[in-house]
Design a protein around this motif. Structure first.
Motif, PDB file in Angstrom:
ATOM      1  N   UNK A 184       0.814  -1.219   0.000  1.00 39.20           N
ATOM      2  CA  UNK A 184       0.000   0.000   0.000  1.00 39.20           C
ATOM      3  C   UNK A 184       0.850   1.273   0.000  1.00 39.20           C
ATOM      4  N   UNK A 185       2.135   1.131   0.331  1.00 38.24           N
ATOM      5  CA  UNK A 185       3.024   2.291   0.310  1.00 38.24           C
ATOM      6  C   UNK A 185       3.916   2.313  -0.933  1.00 38.24           C
ATOM      7  N   UNK A 186       3.813   1.301  -1.769  1.00 36.18           N
ATOM      8  CA  UNK A 186       4.750   1.103  -2.875  1.00 36.18           C
ATOM      9  C   UNK A 186       4.001   1.069  -4.200  1.00 36.18           C
ATOM     10  N   UNK A 187       4.622   1.614  -5.238  1.00 36.58           N
ATOM     11  CA  UNK A 187       4.046   1.565  -6.581  1.00 36.58           C
ATOM     12  C   UNK A 187       5.030   0.870  -7.516  1.00 36.58           C
ATOM     13  N   UNK A 188       4.985  -0.459  -7.573  1.00 33.77           N
ATOM     14  CA  UNK A 188       5.954  -1.208  -8.379  1.00 33.77           C
ATOM     15  C   UNK A 188       5.570  -1.269  -9.849  1.00 33.77           C
ATOM     16  N   UNK A 189       6.534  -1.715 -10.635  1.00 35.99           N
ATOM     17  CA  UNK A 189       6.281  -1.977 -12.053  1.00 35.99           C
ATOM     18  C   UNK A 189       5.488  -3.263 -12.204  1.00 35.99           C
ATOM     19  N   UNK A 190       5.857  -4.265 -11.412  1.00 36.49           N
ATOM     20  CA  UNK A 190       5.191  -5.575 -11.432  1.00 36.49           C
ATOM     21  C   UNK A 190       4.848  -5.977  -9.998  1.00 36.49           C
ATOM     22  N   UNK A 191       3.666  -6.554  -9.833  1.00 36.64           N
ATOM     23  CA  UNK A 191       3.256  -7.059  -8.526  1.00 36.64           C
ATOM     24  C   UNK A 191       2.988  -8.551  -8.610  1.00 36.64           C
ATOM     25  N   UNK A 192       3.579  -9.304  -7.704  1.00 38.26           N
ATOM     26  CA  UNK A 192       3.262 -10.727  -7.547  1.00 38.26           C
ATOM     27  C   UNK A 192       2.302 -10.807  -6.367  1.00 38.26           C
ATOM     28  N   UNK A 193       1.009 -11.019  -6.623  1.00 38.52           N
ATOM     29  CA  UNK A 193      -0.026 -10.805  -5.609  1.00 38.52           C
ATOM     30  C   UNK A 193       0.210 -11.500  -4.267  1.00 38.52           C
ATOM     31  N   UNK A 194       0.658 -12.756  -4.300  1.00 42.52           N
ATOM     32  CA  UNK A 194       0.830 -13.482  -3.037  1.00 42.52           C
ATOM     33  C   UNK A 194       2.292 -13.535  -2.594  1.00 42.52           C
ATOM     34  N   UNK A 195       3.131 -12.717  -3.201  1.00 42.07           N
ATOM     35  CA  UNK A 195       4.553 -12.729  -2.860  1.00 42.07           C
ATOM     36  C   UNK A 195       4.853 -11.951  -1.594  1.00 42.07           C
ATOM     37  N   UNK A 196       5.713 -12.520  -0.752  1.00 39.22           N
ATOM     38  CA  UNK A 196       6.165 -11.838   0.454  1.00 39.22           C
ATOM     39  C   UNK A 196       7.582 -11.337   0.287  1.00 39.22           C
ATOM     40  N   UNK A 197       8.203 -10.952   1.388  1.00 40.50           N
ATOM     41  CA  UNK A 197       9.540 -10.367   1.308  1.00 40.50           C
ATOM     42  C   UNK A 197      10.602 -11.395   0.909  1.00 40.50           C
ATOM     43  N   UNK A 198      10.301 -12.671   1.082  1.00 34.59           N
ATOM     44  CA  UNK A 198      11.228 -13.744   0.709  1.00 34.59           C
ATOM     45  C   UNK A 198      10.859 -14.338  -0.640  1.00 34.59           C
ATOM     46  N   UNK A 199      10.085 -13.617  -1.446  1.00 40.31           N
ATOM     47  CA  UNK A 199       9.559 -14.212  -2.674  1.00 40.31           C
ATOM     48  C   UNK A 199      10.642 -14.531  -3.693  1.00 40.31           C
ATOM     49  N   UNK A 200      11.833 -13.934  -3.551  1.00 41.34           N
ATOM     50  CA  UNK A 200      12.931 -14.290  -4.450  1.00 41.34           C
ATOM     51  C   UNK A 200      13.274 -15.769  -4.308  1.00 41.34           C
ATOM     52  N   UNK A 201      12.920 -16.352  -3.153  1.00 41.14           N
ATOM     53  CA  UNK A 201      13.135 -17.781  -2.928  1.00 41.14           C
ATOM     54  C   UNK A 201      11.918 -18.611  -3.326  1.00 41.14           C
TER      55      UNK A 201
END
Length: 218
Positions: A184-201
């Protein structure tokens, strides 16, 4: 033509965070490792020392994760960048969550090491959105590091970071379930809806699809 891609991990982490990512074959992939900070070192000076580890003077692509995304933007101020990709990060001061400002005003980063950095596994695990035993084992390994000088410098840097510079080539990939930097504070280029902070894994397949599209477009 060979292109150069530099990876910058999150705070206190290393290249293992990128183990599930895949990059187009024309890229030579490097890792920029965190350096021990000098006493009261400004973020811009630290970024310059990190950038000195790049093997080429020409335009490069940066991929920064979390705190690594923030430092990639500082590097992009100082040298030519072909594309700047940040994952699970923020790109300017306005995207910093309000509770970061509260922590800064209350001076919580001045707490003793025993309170600030020890016995923090449960809360860090929660805010990292850790999902699997593999991720938890990796997090535990990172939390065992006792270089609190680096961590204190990094926390202080994040809380006081001021930035309005946005590279024209910026690509911001973010998770809709990120607890560290809420969407809600961020405006990304792409959003992965169910991704968390560890989503790179744990959302690497989705991230790889985005990377393939963005990196092959260069």
């Amino acid at each position: 033509m060979t292109r150069h891609l530099y990876l910058i991990s999150g705070m206190g982490a290393d290249e293992r965070m990128f183990q599930h990512l895949r990059f187009p074959g024309e890229y030579q992939v490097h890792v920029l490792h965190w350096l021990p900070p000098r006493p009261d070192e400004p973020f811009t000076d630290y970024a310059a020392r990190m950038a000195a580890g790049m093997a080429t003077n020409g335009p490069v692509t940066l991929l920064g994760l979390s705190f690594g995304g923030m430092i990639s933007l500082e590097i992009a101020r100082q040298r030519p960048i072909e594309k700047n990709i940040i994952i699970s990060s923020i790109k300017h001061t306005g995207e910093r969550p309000p509770y970061f400002n509260w922590a800064r005003k209350l001076g919580l980063y001045h707490l003793p090491d025993q309170l600030l950095f020890r016995r923090r596994h449960a809360i860090v695990k929660h805010f990292m959105n850790v999902e699997t035993p593999e991720e938890d084992a990796l997090l535990r390994d990172y939390l065992q590091k006792k270089d609190f000088t680096y961590l204190r410098w990094a926390v202080n840097t994040v809380l006081h970071w001021e930035n309005e510079f946005i590279p024209p080539s910026l690509v911001h990939i973010h998770g809709g379930a990120d607890l560290t930097f809420p969407l809600k504070f961020v405006k990304p280029t792409y959003t992965i809806p169910d991704g968390g902070h560890f989503m790179v894994m744990n959302r690497a397949a989705q991230i790889n699809g985005i990377l393939a599209r963005e990196l092959e477009d260069l």
